[in-house]
Design a protein around this motif. Sequence first.
Motif, PDB file in Angstrom:
ATOM      1  N   ALA A   1       9.382 -14.036  -4.686  1.00 45.31           N
ATOM      2  CA  ALA A   1       8.114 -14.031  -5.422  1.00 45.31           C
ATOM      3  C   ALA A   1       6.943 -14.344  -4.487  1.00 45.31           C
ATOM      4  O   ALA A   1       5.921 -13.653  -4.507  1.00 45.31           O
ATOM      5  CB  ALA A   1       8.162 -15.033  -6.565  1.00 45.31           C
ATOM      6  N   TYR A   2       7.089 -15.377  -3.655  1.00 43.62           N
ATOM      7  CA  TYR A   2       6.020 -15.726  -2.717  1.00 43.62           C
ATOM      8  C   TYR A   2       5.803 -14.620  -1.687  1.00 43.62           C
ATOM      9  O   TYR A   2       4.665 -14.329  -1.302  1.00 43.62           O
ATOM     10  CB  TYR A   2       6.319 -17.043  -2.006  1.00 43.62           C
ATOM     11  CG  TYR A   2       6.144 -18.265  -2.871  1.00 43.62           C
ATOM     12  CD1 TYR A   2       5.148 -18.336  -3.831  1.00 43.62           C
ATOM     13  CD2 TYR A   2       6.975 -19.364  -2.725  1.00 43.62           C
ATOM     14  CE1 TYR A   2       4.980 -19.457  -4.615  1.00 43.62           C
ATOM     15  CE2 TYR A   2       6.817 -20.496  -3.511  1.00 43.62           C
ATOM     16  CZ  TYR A   2       5.813 -20.531  -4.446  1.00 43.62           C
ATOM     17  OH  TYR A   2       5.650 -21.640  -5.218  1.00 43.62           O
ATOM     18  N   PHE A   3       6.884 -14.039  -1.252  1.00 49.31           N
ATOM     19  CA  PHE A   3       6.776 -12.937  -0.294  1.00 49.31           C
ATOM     20  C   PHE A   3       6.012 -11.758  -0.902  1.00 49.31           C
ATOM     21  O   PHE A   3       5.111 -11.204  -0.277  1.00 49.31           O
ATOM     22  CB  PHE A   3       8.168 -12.488   0.161  1.00 49.31           C
ATOM     23  CG  PHE A   3       8.144 -11.337   1.116  1.00 49.31           C
ATOM     24  CD1 PHE A   3       7.781 -11.526   2.428  1.00 49.31           C
ATOM     25  CD2 PHE A   3       8.477 -10.059   0.687  1.00 49.31           C
ATOM     26  CE1 PHE A   3       7.753 -10.459   3.322  1.00 49.31           C
ATOM     27  CE2 PHE A   3       8.450  -8.991   1.568  1.00 49.31           C
ATOM     28  CZ  PHE A   3       8.082  -9.192   2.884  1.00 49.31           C
ATOM     29  N   LEU A   4       6.348 -11.397  -2.128  1.00 48.51           N
ATOM     30  CA  LEU A   4       5.676 -10.276  -2.783  1.00 48.51           C
ATOM     31  C   LEU A   4       4.197 -10.563  -3.031  1.00 48.51           C
ATOM     32  O   LEU A   4       3.347  -9.692  -2.827  1.00 48.51           O
ATOM     33  CB  LEU A   4       6.382  -9.914  -4.084  1.00 48.51           C
ATOM     34  CG  LEU A   4       7.772  -9.313  -3.922  1.00 48.51           C
ATOM     35  CD1 LEU A   4       8.432  -9.113  -5.278  1.00 48.51           C
ATOM     36  CD2 LEU A   4       7.718  -8.007  -3.157  1.00 48.51           C
ATOM     37  N   VAL A   5       3.885 -11.778  -3.456  1.00 45.28           N
ATOM     38  CA  VAL A   5       2.476 -12.142  -3.659  1.00 45.28           C
ATOM     39  C   VAL A   5       1.733 -12.080  -2.327  1.00 45.28           C
ATOM     40  O   VAL A   5       0.609 -11.568  -2.252  1.00 45.28           O
ATOM     41  CB  VAL A   5       2.345 -13.532  -4.306  1.00 45.28           C
ATOM     42  CG1 VAL A   5       0.910 -14.034  -4.254  1.00 45.28           C
ATOM     43  CG2 VAL A   5       2.822 -13.488  -5.749  1.00 45.28           C
ATOM     44  N   GLY A   6       2.354 -12.570  -1.287  1.00 39.43           N
ATOM     45  CA  GLY A   6       1.735 -12.494   0.044  1.00 39.43           C
ATOM     46  C   GLY A   6       1.480 -11.057   0.472  1.00 39.43           C
ATOM     47  O   GLY A   6       0.433 -10.733   1.034  1.00 39.43           O
ATOM     48  N   MET A   7       2.426 -10.187   0.192  1.00 37.14           N
ATOM     49  CA  MET A   7       2.258  -8.774   0.543  1.00 37.14           C
ATOM     50  C   MET A   7       1.144  -8.134  -0.280  1.00 37.14           C
ATOM     51  O   MET A   7       0.363  -7.334   0.235  1.00 37.14           O
ATOM     52  CB  MET A   7       3.575  -8.022   0.332  1.00 37.14           C
ATOM     53  CG  MET A   7       4.674  -8.440   1.277  1.00 37.14           C
ATOM     54  SD  MET A   7       4.224  -8.279   3.016  1.00 37.14           S
ATOM     55  CE  MET A   7       3.894  -6.544   3.111  1.00 37.14           C
ATOM     56  N   ILE A   8       1.072  -8.464  -1.559  1.00 36.01           N
ATOM     57  CA  ILE A   8       0.019  -7.913  -2.415  1.00 36.01           C
ATOM     58  C   ILE A   8      -1.348  -8.397  -1.947  1.00 36.01           C
ATOM     59  O   ILE A   8      -2.294  -7.605  -1.856  1.00 36.01           O
ATOM     60  CB  ILE A   8       0.269  -8.279  -3.888  1.00 36.01           C
ATOM     61  CG1 ILE A   8       1.489  -7.522  -4.407  1.00 36.01           C
ATOM     62  CG2 ILE A   8      -0.959  -7.996  -4.743  1.00 36.01           C
ATOM     63  CD1 ILE A   8       2.015  -8.011  -5.732  1.00 36.01           C
ATOM     64  N   LEU A   9      -1.458  -9.677  -1.617  1.00 33.68           N
ATOM     65  CA  LEU A   9      -2.739 -10.201  -1.130  1.00 33.68           C
ATOM     66  C   LEU A   9      -3.119  -9.566   0.206  1.00 33.68           C
ATOM     67  O   LEU A   9      -4.294  -9.283   0.454  1.00 33.68           O
ATOM     68  CB  LEU A   9      -2.680 -11.726  -1.019  1.00 33.68           C
ATOM     69  CG  LEU A   9      -2.574 -12.476  -2.343  1.00 33.68           C
ATOM     70  CD1 LEU A   9      -2.381 -13.965  -2.085  1.00 33.68           C
ATOM     71  CD2 LEU A   9      -3.774 -12.224  -3.227  1.00 33.68           C
ATOM     72  N   TRP A  10      -2.135  -9.332   1.062  1.00 30.68           N
ATOM     73  CA  TRP A  10      -2.397  -8.657   2.332  1.00 30.68           C
ATOM     74  C   TRP A  10      -2.897  -7.227   2.079  1.00 30.68           C
ATOM     75  O   TRP A  10      -3.846  -6.770   2.711  1.00 30.68           O
ATOM     76  CB  TRP A  10      -1.119  -8.637   3.178  1.00 30.68           C
ATOM     77  CG  TRP A  10      -1.229  -7.814   4.419  1.00 30.68           C
ATOM     78  CD1 TRP A  10      -1.833  -8.172   5.586  1.00 30.68           C
ATOM     79  CD2 TRP A  10      -0.734  -6.488   4.611  1.00 30.68           C
ATOM     80  NE1 TRP A  10      -1.730  -7.155   6.493  1.00 30.68           N
ATOM     81  CE2 TRP A  10      -1.064  -6.092   5.922  1.00 30.68           C
ATOM     82  CE3 TRP A  10      -0.040  -5.597   3.802  1.00 30.68           C
ATOM     83  CZ2 TRP A  10      -0.728  -4.863   6.428  1.00 30.68           C
ATOM     84  CZ3 TRP A  10       0.293  -4.372   4.312  1.00 30.68           C
ATOM     85  CH2 TRP A  10      -0.049  -4.013   5.611  1.00 30.68           C
ATOM     86  N   PHE A  11      -2.276  -6.547   1.122  1.00 30.25           N
ATOM     87  CA  PHE A  11      -2.674  -5.186   0.776  1.00 30.25           C
ATOM     88  C   PHE A  11      -4.112  -5.160   0.233  1.00 30.25           C
ATOM     89  O   PHE A  11      -4.906  -4.298   0.616  1.00 30.25           O
ATOM     90  CB  PHE A  11      -1.707  -4.606  -0.263  1.00 30.25           C
ATOM     91  CG  PHE A  11      -2.040  -3.211  -0.689  1.00 30.25           C
ATOM     92  CD1 PHE A  11      -1.760  -2.138   0.130  1.00 30.25           C
ATOM     93  CD2 PHE A  11      -2.649  -2.979  -1.907  1.00 30.25           C
ATOM     94  CE1 PHE A  11      -2.076  -0.845  -0.246  1.00 30.25           C
ATOM     95  CE2 PHE A  11      -2.971  -1.704  -2.303  1.00 30.25           C
ATOM     96  CZ  PHE A  11      -2.680  -0.627  -1.475  1.00 30.25           C
ATOM     97  N   VAL A  12      -4.436  -6.117  -0.621  1.00 23.23           N
ATOM     98  CA  VAL A  12      -5.800  -6.206  -1.164  1.00 23.23           C
ATOM     99  C   VAL A  12      -6.793  -6.414  -0.025  1.00 23.23           C
ATOM    100  O   VAL A  12      -7.844  -5.769   0.028  1.00 23.23           O
ATOM    101  CB  VAL A  12      -5.904  -7.339  -2.209  1.00 23.23           C
ATOM    102  CG1 VAL A  12      -7.354  -7.631  -2.574  1.00 23.23           C
ATOM    103  CG2 VAL A  12      -5.095  -6.993  -3.448  1.00 23.23           C
ATOM    104  N   TYR A  13      -6.457  -7.308   0.890  1.00 23.50           N
ATOM    105  CA  TYR A  13      -7.332  -7.561   2.043  1.00 23.50           C
ATOM    106  C   TYR A  13      -7.521  -6.304   2.892  1.00 23.50           C
ATOM    107  O   TYR A  13      -8.642  -5.957   3.270  1.00 23.50           O
ATOM    108  CB  TYR A  13      -6.759  -8.693   2.893  1.00 23.50           C
ATOM    109  CG  TYR A  13      -7.392  -8.793   4.254  1.00 23.50           C
ATOM    110  CD1 TYR A  13      -8.699  -9.231   4.403  1.00 23.50           C
ATOM    111  CD2 TYR A  13      -6.685  -8.433   5.393  1.00 23.50           C
ATOM    112  CE1 TYR A  13      -9.291  -9.311   5.647  1.00 23.50           C
ATOM    113  CE2 TYR A  13      -7.257  -8.512   6.643  1.00 23.50           C
ATOM    114  CZ  TYR A  13      -8.565  -8.956   6.776  1.00 23.50           C
ATOM    115  OH  TYR A  13      -9.146  -9.024   8.008  1.00 23.50           O
ATOM    116  N   LYS A  14      -6.420  -5.621   3.182  1.00 20.19           N
ATOM    117  CA  LYS A  14      -6.514  -4.423   4.019  1.00 20.19           C
ATOM    118  C   LYS A  14      -7.317  -3.315   3.334  1.00 20.19           C
ATOM    119  O   LYS A  14      -8.104  -2.622   3.979  1.00 20.19           O
ATOM    120  CB  LYS A  14      -5.112  -3.894   4.366  1.00 20.19           C
ATOM    121  CG  LYS A  14      -4.430  -4.707   5.420  1.00 20.19           C
ATOM    122  CD  LYS A  14      -5.237  -4.656   6.683  1.00 20.19           C
ATOM    123  CE  LYS A  14      -4.450  -5.039   7.873  1.00 20.19           C
ATOM    124  NZ  LYS A  14      -5.221  -4.998   9.102  1.00 20.19           N
TER     125      LYS A  14
END
Length: 59
Positions: free
Chosen positions: A19-32
């Motif tokens: 769950a934390y990994f997926l949230v981190g990936m989503i936040l990274w995607f939003v940033y990019k």
Amino acid sequence: MYHGAHWSVFYFMLDRFLAYFLVGMILWFVYKKAGNLLPAMLAHASLNYISIIVRTLNR
């Protein structure tokens, strides 16, 4: 991708790793996509707020 894994390991909750990994990936995607940190910060703050609300309502 590194950041999602980094934070999920940093919190060191193996049952919530994915769950934390997926949230981190989503936040990274939003940033990019946005090219700006503010939307990712607002998304993170919103997730924290939702978590607080859910915990409060479950008491």
